[in-house]
Every structure is written in C-alpha cells, then in structure tokens.
Write a protein that holds these residues in place. Structure first.
Motif, PDB file in Angstrom:
ATOM      1  N   LEU A  91       0.830  -1.210   0.000  1.00  0.00           N
ATOM      2  CA  LEU A  91       0.000   0.000   0.000  1.00  0.00           C
ATOM      3  C   LEU A  91       0.861   1.255   0.000  1.00  0.00           C
ATOM      4  CD1 LEU A  91      -2.807  -1.073   2.484  1.00  0.00           C
ATOM      5  CD2 LEU A  91      -3.075  -0.654   0.044  1.00  0.00           C
ATOM      6  N   GLU A  92       1.912   1.256   0.799  1.00  0.00           N
ATOM      7  CA  GLU A  92       2.772   2.440   0.865  1.00  0.00           C
ATOM      8  C   GLU A  92       3.579   2.623  -0.431  1.00  0.00           C
ATOM      9  OE1 GLU A  92       5.144   2.728   4.356  1.00  0.00           O
ATOM     10  OE2 GLU A  92       3.464   2.355   5.725  1.00  0.00           O
ATOM     11  N   MET A  93       3.881   1.511  -1.113  1.00  0.00           N
ATOM     12  CA  MET A  93       4.575   1.612  -2.378  1.00  0.00           C
ATOM     13  C   MET A  93       3.675   2.221  -3.446  1.00  0.00           C
ATOM     14  SD  MET A  93       6.413  -1.475  -4.509  1.00  0.00           S
ATOM     15  CE  MET A  93       6.906  -2.249  -2.980  1.00  0.00           C
ATOM     16  N   GLY A  94       2.404   1.846  -3.430  1.00  0.00           N
ATOM     17  CA  GLY A  94       1.454   2.357  -4.413  1.00  0.00           C
ATOM     18  C   GLY A  94       1.389   1.487  -5.658  1.00  0.00           C
ATOM     19  N   PRO A  95       0.258   1.520  -6.358  1.00  0.00           N
ATOM     20  CA  PRO A  95       0.067   0.617  -7.508  1.00  0.00           C
ATOM     21  C   PRO A  95       1.028   0.872  -8.661  1.00  0.00           C
ATOM     22  CG  PRO A  95      -1.724   2.214  -7.367  1.00  0.00           C
ATOM     23  CD  PRO A  95      -0.942   2.346  -6.097  1.00  0.00           C
ATOM     24  N   GLU A  96       1.330   2.131  -8.937  1.00  0.00           N
ATOM     25  CA  GLU A  96       2.176   2.416 -10.093  1.00  0.00           C
ATOM     26  C   GLU A  96       3.571   1.835  -9.917  1.00  0.00           C
ATOM     27  OE1 GLU A  96       0.426   4.709  -8.471  1.00  0.00           O
ATOM     28  OE2 GLU A  96      -1.179   5.118  -9.943  1.00  0.00           O
ATOM     29  N   LYS A  97       4.199   2.087  -8.764  1.00  0.00           N
ATOM     30  CA  LYS A  97       5.549   1.587  -8.534  1.00  0.00           C
ATOM     31  C   LYS A  97       5.566   0.062  -8.402  1.00  0.00           C
ATOM     32  CE  LYS A  97       7.621   5.715  -6.471  1.00  0.00           C
ATOM     33  NZ  LYS A  97       8.316   6.283  -5.287  1.00  0.00           N
ATOM     34  N   PHE A  98       4.490  -0.481  -7.794  1.00  0.00           N
ATOM     35  CA  PHE A  98       4.433  -1.925  -7.644  1.00  0.00           C
ATOM     36  C   PHE A  98       4.335  -2.611  -9.014  1.00  0.00           C
ATOM     37  CE2 PHE A  98       2.833  -6.082  -6.459  1.00  0.00           C
ATOM     38  CZ  PHE A  98       3.487  -6.349  -5.262  1.00  0.00           C
ATOM     39  N   MET A  99       3.451  -2.081  -9.860  1.00  0.00           N
ATOM     40  CA  MET A  99       3.291  -2.658 -11.195  1.00  0.00           C
ATOM     41  C   MET A  99       4.564  -2.485 -12.023  1.00  0.00           C
ATOM     42  SD  MET A  99      -0.632  -1.632 -12.176  1.00  0.00           S
ATOM     43  CE  MET A  99      -0.421  -2.232 -13.846  1.00  0.00           C
ATOM     44  N   GLU A 100       5.203  -1.338 -11.897  1.00  0.00           N
ATOM     45  CA  GLU A 100       6.451  -1.115 -12.620  1.00  0.00           C
ATOM     46  C   GLU A 100       7.516  -2.116 -12.171  1.00  0.00           C
ATOM     47  OE1 GLU A 100       9.827   2.404 -13.320  1.00  0.00           O
ATOM     48  OE2 GLU A 100       8.014   2.809 -12.142  1.00  0.00           O
ATOM     49  N   GLY A 101       7.540  -2.386 -10.869  1.00  0.00           N
ATOM     50  CA  GLY A 101       8.497  -3.355 -10.340  1.00  0.00           C
ATOM     51  C   GLY A 101       8.233  -4.762 -10.855  1.00  0.00           C
ATOM     52  N   LEU A 102       6.948  -5.138 -10.927  1.00  0.00           N
ATOM     53  CA  LEU A 102       6.607  -6.449 -11.469  1.00  0.00           C
ATOM     54  C   LEU A 102       7.032  -6.561 -12.933  1.00  0.00           C
ATOM     55  CD1 LEU A 102       3.073  -7.004  -9.872  1.00  0.00           C
ATOM     56  CD2 LEU A 102       5.175  -8.266  -9.337  1.00  0.00           C
ATOM     57  N   GLU A 103       6.792  -5.511 -13.688  1.00  0.00           N
ATOM     58  CA  GLU A 103       7.187  -5.518 -15.096  1.00  0.00           C
ATOM     59  C   GLU A 103       8.693  -5.619 -15.246  1.00  0.00           C
ATOM     60  OE1 GLU A 103       5.354  -1.951 -16.458  1.00  0.00           O
ATOM     61  OE2 GLU A 103       3.323  -2.819 -16.454  1.00  0.00           O
ATOM     62  N   ASN A 104       9.447  -5.019 -14.318  1.00  0.00           N
ATOM     63  CA  ASN A 104      10.905  -5.130 -14.350  1.00  0.00           C
ATOM     64  C   ASN A 104      11.375  -6.563 -14.099  1.00  0.00           C
ATOM     65  OD1 ASN A 104      11.224  -2.401 -14.863  1.00  0.00           O
ATOM     66  ND2 ASN A 104      11.509  -1.849 -12.712  1.00  0.00           N
ATOM     67  N   LEU A 105      10.499  -7.375 -13.495  1.00  0.00           N
ATOM     68  CA  LEU A 105      10.807  -8.785 -13.252  1.00  0.00           C
ATOM     69  C   LEU A 105      10.279  -9.677 -14.369  1.00  0.00           C
ATOM     70  CD1 LEU A 105      10.077  -9.003  -9.410  1.00  0.00           C
ATOM     71  CD2 LEU A 105      12.291  -8.772 -10.542  1.00  0.00           C
ATOM     72  N   GLY A 106       9.781  -9.081 -15.443  1.00  0.00           N
ATOM     73  CA  GLY A 106       9.320  -9.854 -16.597  1.00  0.00           C
ATOM     74  C   GLY A 106       7.866 -10.233 -16.560  1.00  0.00           C
ATOM     75  N   VAL A 107       7.133  -9.736 -15.563  1.00  0.00           N
ATOM     76  CA  VAL A 107       5.712 -10.056 -15.463  1.00  0.00           C
ATOM     77  C   VAL A 107       4.972  -9.369 -16.620  1.00  0.00           C
ATOM     78  CG1 VAL A 107       3.617  -9.810 -14.080  1.00  0.00           C
ATOM     79  CG2 VAL A 107       5.803 -10.366 -12.978  1.00  0.00           C
ATOM     80  N   GLY A 108       4.124 -10.129 -17.303  1.00  0.00           N
ATOM     81  CA  GLY A 108       3.364  -9.582 -18.418  1.00  0.00           C
ATOM     82  C   GLY A 108       3.990  -9.819 -19.775  1.00  0.00           C
ATOM     83  N   GLU A 109       5.270 -10.232 -19.794  1.00  0.00           N
ATOM     84  CA  GLU A 109       5.905 -10.541 -21.079  1.00  0.00           C
ATOM     85  C   GLU A 109       6.103 -12.044 -21.211  1.00  0.00           C
ATOM     86  OE1 GLU A 109      10.455  -9.898 -21.190  1.00  0.00           O
ATOM     87  OE2 GLU A 109       9.736  -8.351 -19.788  1.00  0.00           O
ATOM     88  N   ALA A 110       6.291 -12.492 -22.433  1.00  0.00           N
ATOM     89  CA  ALA A 110       6.481 -13.924 -22.671  1.00  0.00           C
ATOM     90  C   ALA A 110       7.789 -14.379 -22.030  1.00  0.00           C
ATOM     91  CB  ALA A 110       6.494 -14.205 -24.165  1.00  0.00           C
ATOM     92  N   LEU A 111       7.731 -15.492 -21.331  1.00  0.00           N
ATOM     93  CA  LEU A 111       8.933 -16.051 -20.736  1.00  0.00           C
ATOM     94  C   LEU A 111       9.867 -16.502 -21.856  1.00  0.00           C
ATOM     95  CD1 LEU A 111      10.110 -16.861 -17.913  1.00  0.00           C
ATOM     96  CD2 LEU A 111       9.178 -19.143 -18.349  1.00  0.00           C
ATOM     97  N   PRO A 112      11.112 -16.016 -21.893  1.00  0.00           N
ATOM     98  CA  PRO A 112      12.030 -16.395 -22.983  1.00  0.00           C
ATOM     99  C   PRO A 112      12.578 -17.799 -22.768  1.00  0.00           C
ATOM    100  CG  PRO A 112      13.160 -14.973 -21.421  1.00  0.00           C
ATOM    101  CD  PRO A 112      11.740 -15.075 -20.949  1.00  0.00           C
ATOM    102  N   PHE A 113      11.712 -18.778 -22.988  1.00  0.00           N
ATOM    103  CA  PHE A 113      12.004 -20.164 -22.660  1.00  0.00           C
ATOM    104  C   PHE A 113      11.618 -21.033 -23.846  1.00  0.00           C
ATOM    105  CE2 PHE A 113      10.957 -23.986 -19.807  1.00  0.00           C
ATOM    106  CZ  PHE A 113      12.292 -24.305 -19.590  1.00  0.00           C
ATOM    107  N   THR A 114      12.410 -22.033 -24.152  1.00  0.00           N
ATOM    108  CA  THR A 114      12.147 -22.896 -25.301  1.00  0.00           C
ATOM    109  C   THR A 114      10.769 -23.528 -25.234  1.00  0.00           C
ATOM    110  OG1 THR A 114      14.484 -23.383 -25.664  1.00  0.00           O
ATOM    111  CG2 THR A 114      12.908 -24.997 -26.482  1.00  0.00           C
ATOM    112  N   TYR A 115      10.362 -23.911 -24.034  1.00  0.00           N
ATOM    113  CA  TYR A 115       9.044 -24.521 -23.869  1.00  0.00           C
ATOM    114  C   TYR A 115       8.028 -23.408 -23.598  1.00  0.00           C
ATOM    115  CZ  TYR A 115       5.983 -28.479 -23.017  1.00  0.00           C
ATOM    116  OH  TYR A 115       5.001 -29.429 -23.126  1.00  0.00           O
ATOM    117  N   PRO A 116       7.045 -23.186 -24.484  1.00  0.00           N
ATOM    118  CA  PRO A 116       6.095 -22.081 -24.298  1.00  0.00           C
ATOM    119  C   PRO A 116       5.309 -22.218 -22.991  1.00  0.00           C
ATOM    120  CG  PRO A 116       5.911 -23.024 -26.501  1.00  0.00           C
ATOM    121  CD  PRO A 116       6.777 -23.953 -25.709  1.00  0.00           C
ATOM    122  N   THR A 117       5.118 -21.101 -22.316  1.00  0.00           N
ATOM    123  CA  THR A 117       4.342 -21.075 -21.083  1.00  0.00           C
ATOM    124  C   THR A 117       3.316 -19.954 -21.162  1.00  0.00           C
ATOM    125  OG1 THR A 117       5.859 -19.537 -19.970  1.00  0.00           O
ATOM    126  CG2 THR A 117       6.339 -21.896 -19.762  1.00  0.00           C
TER     127      THR A 117
END
Length: 668
Positions: free
Chosen positions: A477-503
C-alpha cells in the motif's frame, strides 16, 4: 474505270500474300506444349504426333505411361522451354528444335534438354502443318519402351533427445512386437490367455488381428514391449499362433518421469496433412512436448531415388534425394535428477522445477499426475485414451506450462521491488499488535490476517522469517500501484517467458491493473489475482541467489548463457535477502526443511483457491529452496490440495522437498 482496276489489283495482291503465309513449326510446338500442360493426352496424340510415332506407340500405351508415371512419381510444376526460335524452316521438311524440360517429383527436381523433331505434313487441299516425333524420353530422360521405372527409398532416423549427460530421453531402438497369425491362432482357447498376459482387452486384441486387410497367414501386430519386458513376451510367445519379433520404434526411457516435457510422436492425421508440408499418410510427427516443439529439427528426411532398370539388367539413375537424419538435441535436463524428482512426487498433483541460478539452465521439470508416452507410441485402445482424457486428476494437463497464484512466495518479489525502487527500508519496523488488520473503515469487513504473532515490531527480516501478511500488505500500500506494477514488469511479469518450452504469460490481475487498495494489499503478500509460471518464479528467486542478475531460463545446451533481467536488486540487497531466506529455515516458519549437512534456505507459500474471504477452498502449497553451500541448484515445488495432506499446507511441500534432496543425495 481506273478505280475499279486498282481495287481488283489490291484484292489479288492480298490474296497472294495469304497464300504465301505458312504454318510455323514453332507455333505448332507452342500449341502442343499448351495441350501437354493441360494434360489433354487425347489431343496430344491425335493432333500432334507423327504417323511413325503412332505406329510405334498405341494411344493406350501413350496414355498409360503418362498417367501412371506422372501419378506414381508425383510430377508437378512442369516447365517446357523452347531454346532456339531463330532457325530457318520455310524450305525444310524436318526441323529439330532444342528444348528443355523440368519438373518436380517426390524424389527431387528433374531437368534435362530434349530436342523436338518436327516433321512437315503436306496437304493437298489444306495448309501444310507440322507434327512431332515422340518417344518415352519426353516423360523421363533416357526412358525406353523396354525399361522399368524403379523407385528406391533410404530410411533416415529421427533425431534423438539427450539429457545433459548424454543419456537418451527419446531414442530410436528395438522393442518386442507381439503379433497374432489369424490362421494359426485358436481364439476360443487362447484369446483370454493372451489378454491376461499382455494386459489388453480381448475385444481390442481381436479387432487388431481381424482388420479388413488381414489374411490367415499374416502376422498382425498387437502390442509392443520394451526389451526389459522379456518375461511377459516369453509367456505370450508360448501361445500357438502368437509371434514375437523385434522392430524399431521410438522409445522414451524415462517414461512417466519426463512425459510432459518430452512428449511423444504419432502418425499424422488428416488434419495434420492439411497444415504440415512434406508429410504423407503413415509418417510420424511430434504430437506433444519437445517432440512437437522441435519437430522441424528432429524430423528425418528419407532418401528417395528414381532410376531405370534396362533390359540387360543395368540401371540408370534419374534423380535422387539423399536421406537426412534428424538432429540430435541435448537438453540442460539432468536425467537422474528428473527421475528422482518424479519418484518423490509421483503420487501428487502439481509441478516442480530445478534450475541453476548462475546459468539459468533448467535441470528438472515435472508435471503430475502424468502418463506413459510409450503407450501413445505403441498403441492405446480408445477406452484407454478416453480414460486418460476424462480422468478427474487430469494427467494429460501440463502443469508446468500454466500460471498459478504463488501464495507467500510472492513476498520475496515484493521485497525485491521495494528494495529496488527505494520504498522499502529493511530496518524500518511496523508495529503490529493483532492478528487482523485493515487500513480503515472503507475496507468494510475485509481484513488481512497474519498467522504468526512472533513479533510486535516487524521489520523485513522478521516479516520474511514468519511470513507476515500484514507487513507485506502495508509495504504494498505504501509503495502504491504504479511503482508496484512497474516493479513487477521489471521482473518480466506480463511478457512472454524467454524459454524454449512455451508457457502461459504471468498476470498482474485479471484485468491488468492494481487500482483497488484491497487488491494491491492482497497481491503484495500473495493472495490477489497475481499468477506466475513456476519457471518464471524460480528464475526470479534465482536472480536473488545470483546476486541480482536474473538469468534467462535455458532448456537446450546449445543456448548461450545470458542475463534476462540485470540488477533486479543490488548485490548488497541480494545478500540481505539471501540471509533472510536462510533464517526462514534456520529460525523461522520453515525449520522442517533443515537437512543435516546442508544450509537450506527458501520461502514457503500457501495459495488459497476460494471465491471470497471467510469461505473454505482448496490450497496449493509452495516451497522455493536452495542449499547455500551450493547455489547452483534451486528447487521450486507446488503441490495441489495440501489442505487435505498431513502435515497440512505448505509444510507438506517442505517435507516433500526435503525428501527430494535426501533422495538425490542417495542417487548421486
């Protein structure tokens, strides 16, 4: 009067020009070529061939040779080119026009030069014309009437799949094939006996040796067995009318242990033939797993040859395509580790992976329950196939390719994001005096519940050690939605996992936002709508273990090692989190994970699958762990239905992880 004379002179002149115009052999040849391409064989024969040609070849022979050879050799893309159109022909009775033929066959492209010998046909009351001397070499080069057109095939082998140590995970080898010779098999006496020995339904066995093309003396295949099943095969072989032979087949030595990962092959279907190029009925193609994903590389290309057998027994090659074996592909998977992980979890529902955080190489990847891929290759009855597909345990579902709520394993992600963006002070303690908390009355009856009350003043280390929901809800809550979502995106959340086996892609929420306070708070401690794939989760933990660099997960040994997300936290912050992960096991909520001789570290999580707070649902138990003495091996494990296990919740997953490490030590 002069005008009439002039007009008459013009008509006579025009008439004289028309009489002098002659039919060109090139025009006739062009017409013949058009008729040839249209496959109008009757017109080709009747209109354009010389009388001597027709004396040598009847129309039936002409038609039969064209239709049969064009059909059998799959001739396509016929091109006929006239190479020289500048010859003088007006005073000639015979003209040889050089040409070139090319066309595709199933064995490759054929190109050769061929002269068109044109003979003038003089007619008394009609215009002269031209005909063509034809022979069989217009169909194939050097083909003569007494020749036999032969086809030869060289079998290529499908590429094998190896583990990191070179052990086969999919190979081509010999198996036993049990068959029945209908004319020698006493059905009333032996059918039930055979069914009991090879564990097959009597009606299904009978359907195999009574197929429409079966003959009394034919050996009709019934079932295949591994060579290690020699005792079963020997008993079947003792029955009169039952045969045992050795045949080549695709074999999966790890069977159930790697079924979802490796997959299996099967005969192409009518639907496959509509979408795949270069396949024919009876060919085998990858149906699931890496067999399907790597089909283009594993696929074998059989060699094909078309040749002529001359009357004296000599042969003349026309076209040949060499056979090409499929590629051998080596995985990062360690077969022994894969087998040990499977044996540990074979009675469970869930998924697990082991990877090397320093390289990203995935060492094991299992989905449970599972099936035996050899059964699909060697033959399943319709009932067996339906039983697998309708099984409520869903053994055919590949769980490691899907996403799940990570439960409290999410708390490490929240810690990484807060530390990286500076909103989380690891030394700052929240005063938490009760088991329940809500921000204010705007939340109504909704509350965040903590399950341990070890500390009243909770800092990051304590919150991780005892998995404090209230602490992480407040951090989010103190971080706020914008920074939290930005942090998740920095961890690859929302993008295709660059892995040979599709997930399946991870998700932040069902609609991609965290614009509600309760949803943000729940997500921060692992009970929102956030979903993550197990390989992705393991990779993020691996980034912490690897001092801040999150490696791209790898499945093929040929893939280069590279960083996927750089500096997800600083080295100093990574060390801080590593210390906390160790204390979770040594002092905190996961002390049952302690193993003698190892310095186990990790984080548990229990994801509650329910519709609303206050109701009872099912639970998935998580544990992500590693031995700090060996940071090259991280294990992420998720087991479904842990609410009904003993011990309950994620503690059960901790116990299973511990069994895996202990079993791995024995197997090594």
């Amino acid at each position: 009067m002069k005008k009439v004379v002039f007009a008459l002179f013009f008509v006579l002149l025009l008439s004289g020009c028309q009489e002098e115009k002659k039919v060109s052999p090139y025009d006739v040849l062009d017409e013949y070529i058009v008729t040839w391409k249209e496959a109008d064989y009757q017109k080709m024969y009747d209109t354009y061939l010389t009388a001597s040609t027709k004396e040598t070849f009847t129309y039936d022979v002409f038609l039969e040779r064209y239709e049969k050879l064009y059909g059998d050799l799959e001739i396509d893309n016929l091109t006929i080119e006239v190479l020289d159109k500048d010859q003088t022909w007006e005073e000639e009775n015979s003209v040889t026009i050089p040409g070139k033929l090319s066309f595709d066959t199933f064995a490759g492209k054929i190109e050769y030069e061929k002269d068109f010998v044109m003979e003038k046909v003089i007619k008394e009351e009609e215009e002269d014309t031209w005909t063509i001397q034809w022979d069989l070499s217009f169909i194939l080069p050097d083909l003569e009437l007494t020749d036999k057109v032969r086809i030869d095939s060289t079998t290529a082998e499908r590429g094998e799949i190896l583990d990191s140590e070179g052990n086969p995970m999919a190979l081509n080898g010999e198996v036993f094939q049990v068959g029945v010779v209908p004319g020698q098999f006493e059905e009333e006496k032996s059918l039930s006996l055979l069914a009991g020995i090879i564990n097959m339904d009597e009606a299904y066995i009978k359907s195999l040796y009574t197929l429409s093309w079966a003959q009394p003396d034919y050996d009709m295949p019934v079932k295949k067995f591994l060579l290690e099943d020699e005792e079963v095969v020997r008993k079947a072989d003792e029955i009169e009318g039952v045969t045992v032979t050795r045949v080549n087949e695709r074999i999966y030595p790890y069977g159930k242990a790697a079924a979802h990962l490796i997959g299996y092959i099967g005969e192409v279907t009518a639907e496959d033939l509509e979408t795949l190029e270069g396949y024919a009925p009876g060919d085998k193609v990858g149906k699931r797993g890496l067999e399907q994903l790597l089909e283009d590389r594993l696929r074998a290309q059989n060699g094909q040859k078309i040749y002529l057998e001359k009357e004296d027994g000599s042969t003349l090659d026309i076209v040949e395509t060499a056979s090409q074996n499929g590629e051998t592909i080596q995985l990062t998977i360690n077969g022994n580790m894969q087998q040990t992980l499977f044996e540990t979890l074979k009675e469970e529902r869930g998924t697990a992976t082991v990877l090397d955080p320093t390289t990203g190489k995935v060492r094991s990847l299992v989905s449970l329950p599972t099936f035996n891929p050899n059964d699909y290759v060697w033959g399943l009855t319709t009932e067996q196939r339906q039983s697998l597909e309708n099984n409520p345990e869903q053994p055919t579902i590949n769980r490691f390719s899907y996403t799940y709520s990570p439960g409290s394993t999410m708390k490490l992600l929240t810690s990484v994001i807060g530390l990286a963006n500076g909103t989380l002070d690891p030394t700052l303690a929240y005063e938490i005096n009760s088991k329940e908390w809500k921000k204010d009355e705007s939340w109504g009856d909704y509350k965040v519940v903590r399950y341990h009350e070890n500390d009243k003043n909770v800092d990051l280390e304590s919150a991780l050690k005892f998995s404090d929901n209230i602490y992480f809800a407040r951090v989010g809550l103190e971080m706020g939605p914008e920074k939290f979502m930005e942090g998740l995106e920095n961890l690859g959340v929302g993008e295709a996992l660059p892995f040979t086996y599709p997930t399946v892609k991870s998700q932040i929420s069902n609609y991609g936002a965290l614009d509600r306070e309760i949803l943000l708070a729940d997500t921060a401690y692992g009970q929102g709508e956030f979903l993550l794939n197990i390989v992705h989760l393991a990779s993020i933990y691996g980034g912490v273990i690897n001092n801040g660099n999150m490696m791209q997960p790898l499945l093929l040994e040929e893939e280069p090692v590279k960083v996927w997300k750089e500096n997800i936290v600083s080295q100093e912050q990574a060390k801080l989190l590593q210390t906390s992960l160790r204390k979770i096991v040594s002092e905190g909520s996961s002390q049952k994970a302690n193993i003698s001789g190892r310095e186990m570290a990790g984080k548990t999580g229990t994801a509650e699958i329910k519709m609303e707070q206050g109701t009872t649902g099912t639970e998935n138990g998580w544990f992500v762990s590693y031995d700090q003495q060996d940071p090259t091996m991280l294990t992420a494990m998720m087991i479904e239905g842990v609410e009904a296990k003993e011990p309950r919740g994620s503690t059960y997953t901790v116990e299973m992880t511990k069994r895996f490490y202990e079993a791995l030590r024995v197997s090594q």
